[in-house]
Design an enzyme around this catalytic site. Structure first.
Site, mmCIF file in Angstrom:
data_model
loop_
_atom_site.group_PDB
_atom_site.id
_atom_site.type_symbol
_atom_site.label_atom_id
_atom_site.label_comp_id
_atom_site.label_asym_id
_atom_site.label_seq_id
_atom_site.Cartn_x
_atom_site.Cartn_y
_atom_site.Cartn_z
ATOM 1 N N SER A 459 0.770 -1.182 0.301
ATOM 2 C CA SER A 459 0.279 0.118 -0.013
ATOM 3 C C SER A 459 0.785 1.290 0.076
ATOM 4 C CB SER A 459 -1.477 -0.345 1.383
ATOM 5 O OG SER A 459 -2.021 -1.126 1.313
ATOM 6 N N CYS A 628 -6.956 -1.312 7.627
ATOM 7 C CA CYS A 628 -5.959 -1.958 6.874
ATOM 8 C C CYS A 628 -4.775 -2.775 7.790
ATOM 9 C CB CYS A 628 -4.916 -0.381 6.160
ATOM 10 S SG CYS A 628 -3.591 -0.987 4.834
ATOM 11 N N ASP A 673 -8.572 -3.470 3.284
ATOM 12 C CA ASP A 673 -6.981 -2.973 3.229
ATOM 13 C C ASP A 673 -6.595 -4.345 3.205
ATOM 14 O OD1 ASP A 673 -5.366 -3.620 0.720
ATOM 15 O OD2 ASP A 673 -4.681 -1.239 1.063
ATOM 16 N N TRP A 675 -4.139 -7.602 4.491
ATOM 17 C CA TRP A 675 -3.760 -9.373 4.085
ATOM 18 C C TRP A 675 -3.643 -10.336 5.340
ATOM 19 C CZ3 TRP A 675 -2.239 -4.447 4.695
ATOM 20 C CH2 TRP A 675 -1.505 -3.995 6.013
#
Length: 675
Positions: A459, A628, A673, A675
């Site tokens: 990002s 995020c 966002d 992961w």
């Protein structure tokens, strides 16, 4: 045939001296030759140059065989796994039905979408999901065409364009994301809406667990359906008891001696415009610095990349893809196992026709050191298909080593393979060192054993207003112990941590849906512990720049940031405090998980501010909330807190709270966002 004869006469050195009678005799001889060639059972071996030329030219003149039915294998991939599965299924079916069918593997990016309904009768689709429900880069156009075509057919009660097409879908994703394997589900639904007939129920592969095992289970079910429905028109060419030949896709590599070439390419990929994965730009590093403080036992790097000269542009919230390299120690170990000097010069070529769709060859010559460093993923867990091909290269190895290799690669060694490779996640380098008698030829090693080293995505931690051509990356350095006892250094993070000013990095921008509201006065809530702060640093830079440019007042901005200890890993501390003092951040909420006797995380701080935060983001308000960072734990904990926040506010049940939060998702006001 006339064209062939004229072509021969035009190119062959004896043509100028021939008279008309001689030419007529030659044409007649050619005709007789082709007729004999067509109907004879044995080919005649022709030795001299003229007859050799005739032999080459007969290819186009032979009677065409019966037209084969076409079977398409289409894939949309981000890391290469979907492509690998497509080729694996194609290989399995081709060994059985090559005599009657033509098998075509193609990236959906290169596929002419409009050809799907008139051309294909049987198609297998392998589609990966990027992030939380998005198509991969290569599948963006295909996804748009397919969804719009299906929507138009449904709304207008139009023709079902895929009537007569049979298909099956395997979707790839990660269950840590809310929209797991969303692309596979979407493609499957669209195909059905357009009238296509499903051969086998959709398969879903979970990359967080064992995606190869998921694929194998789906493939077994699919092959059973294929046989039951007789999709290939009859019996297979090979019986199930026959031993199948193992396909070993390989580059044609010319090995030169060290110093044999004066023109060496230092990069496997040519510098492009920086807008796609296929066209990375060699950006120049301008800054690389450690973000953690001296007392921290961990490391996190800030790297700035100058993209001046590229066509790349970005918005706050976008990602950068970077092609990273293996560290020198790893490269040296691989070269020794391949029994070549790292300075050996290689020239890559595709085999004629490139039937296995191998990756584009590097331009010019490269050293083995460059090829191993930039192209090979030798530290990720080894896949079964690659292990089988590796074992094929060692099929003649004798003794206990050879016996174990063949057992692990064979059907009877499935459980042993799982215990040796899959469960401890043993990597290719470890396998090569465990079986040192196996020396894969370079063409096979690069062609089908070593996976391609994929770009790493980060990002962006910069805003385009103040930094239009400078991409900022915030990266935690990975240094773990694997289940096999190996010290694993993250390939991407280790490489980034070693960057110095003026170093070059092949990079490109990837668009994201993680976006600031268009209006500056809209409230925003940002939740990002650790390196999850990265896109919010970009948001804050952009907000400050827009405020200065427009003179407009900023809406409320809550930032929830967490780390272990303030004096260890509070990254960008001075910047955040400055933004908090000048109003770019209206409320800075900090959680230090290891600063006291009890763990303190961002979700705890969120709970403390529940009433104020919900008033900003509730469905009838206009605020946006962003998350995020870690998908496995943090994002789930934050989501549960938001649901509980909504439940308490409406005085309803947990399902009522979930419904209220879902409204935020549907309106695009709750973005993740992770992961």
């Amino acid at each position: 045939m006339q064209d062939v004869a004229l072509d021969l006469l035009g190119r062959h050195p004896i043509a100028p001296s021939l008279g008309l009678a001689s030419i007529a005799l030659l044409v007649l001889s050619l005709a007789l030759f082709f007729w004999q060639k067509r109907f004879s059972l044995k080919s005649t071996v022709l030795a001299d140059s003229a007859t050799s030329l005739l032999k080459t030219s007969t290819t186009g003149a032979a009677a065409p065989s019966a037209e084969k039915s076409r079977v398409a294998f289409l894939y949309g991939t981000q890391t290469g796994t979907a492509e690998r599965f497509a080729k694996q299924l194609k290989s399995d079916l081709q060994q059985q039905y090559a005599d009657t069918h033509e098998f075509v593997v193609e990236d959906v990016e290169d596929y002419e979408h409009e050809e799907l309904f008139p051309k294909e009768k049987l198609v297998f689709l392998f589609v990966a999901t990027y992030g939380d429900g998005d198509p991969t880069d290569s599948a963006i156009k295909f996804n748009k065409w397919l969804t719009e075509t299906a929507k138009a057919a449904t709304e207008d009660d139009g023709p079902q364009l895929l009537t007569g097409v049979k298909f099956s879908v395997f979707g790839l994703g990660n269950k840590q994301y809310e929209h797991f394997a969303a692309m596979g589900k979407r493609v499957n639904d669209c195909m059905l809406q357009l009238g296509a007939q499903e051969v086998c129920p959709r398969g879903d592969g979970d990359d967080d667990e064992d995606i190869d095992e998921d694929f194998e289970k789906w493939k077994e079910q699919l092959l059973s359906k294929v046989e039951d429905q007789k999709l290939f028109g009859g019996e297979a060419t090979h019986s199930s008891t026959e031993t199948k030949a193992i396909s070993l896709p390989a580059f044609e590599i010319q090995v030169l001696q060290p110093g044999a070439s004066d023109t060496l390419n230092p990069h496997m990929m040519a510098s492009g415009n920086g807008t796609t994965a296929q066209s990375p730009y060699l950006g120049r590093v301008t800054t690389a610095r450690e973000l953690h403080k001296p007392d921290s036992e961990r490391s996190c790097y800030h790297v700035e990349l100058d993209m001046t000269g590229s066509a790349a542009s970005y918005e706050a919230g976008d990602h950068v893809g970077i092609y990273v390299e293996n560290e020198p120690d790893i490269v040296g170990r691989v070269c020794r196992l391949l029994q070549h000097s790292p300075d050996t010069v290689l020239h890559f070529k595709h085999p004629p026709g490139n039937p296995d769709r191998l990756a584009p060859c590097p331009a010019g010559n490269v050293t083995l050191r460059t090829a191993v460093a930039q192209w090979t993923d030798v530290l990720s867990p080894m896949r079964k298909a690659a292990f089988v091909k590796f074992a094929e290269c060692g099929k003649d190895v004798q003794g206990a080593e050879g016996e174990r290799l063949r057992r692990l690669a064979g059907p009877d060694g499935k459980q042993e393979f799982a215990g040796y490779i899959q469960q401890p996640q043993r990597c290719l380098l470890e396998v090569m060192e465990a079986f040192p008698s196996v020396h894969p030829p370079l063409g096979i090693f690069f062609g089908c054993i070593a996976p391609r080293l994929q770009p790493r995505f980060y990002s962006l931690s910069s805003g385009p207003g103040p930094n239009p051509k400078s991409l900022h990356v915030t990266c935690a350095v990975v240094n773990d112990i694997t289940p096999t006892g190996r010290t694993h250094k993250g390939v991407g993070s280790t490489w980034l941590a070693g960057m110095k000013p003026d170093d070059k990095m092949p990079s490109f921008v990837r668009r994201s849906t993680f976006r600031l509201p268009r209006q500056l006065d809209v409230p925003i809530v940002m939740i990002g512990p650790g390196t999850g702060l990265a896109p919010f640093r970009g948001f804050l830079q952009q907000r400050a720049w827009l405020q200065k440019k427009s003179g407009k007042e900023l809406g409320p901005a809550h930032l929830f940031f967490g780390c272990r200890k303030r004096d260890h890993d509070f990254i960008y501390e001075e910047e955040l405090e400055s933004y908090a003092s000048n109003g770019v951040i209206s409320h800075l909420h900090l959680a230090f998980s290891r600063a006291g006797p009890e763990k303190d995380y961002v979700q705890h701080k969120l709970k403390e501010q529940a009433d104020e935060i919900w008033a900003l983001i509730k469905p009838e308000a206009k605020g946006h909330v962003y998350v995020c960072g870690d998908a496995k734990q943090m994002a789930k904990d934050v989501h549960r807190e938001l649901v509980e926040m909504a439940r308490l506010a409406c005085g309803g049940s947990a399902s009522d709270g979930e419904a209220a939060v879902q409204k935020l998702v549907d309106s695009g006001r709750y973005q993740r966002d992770v992961w």
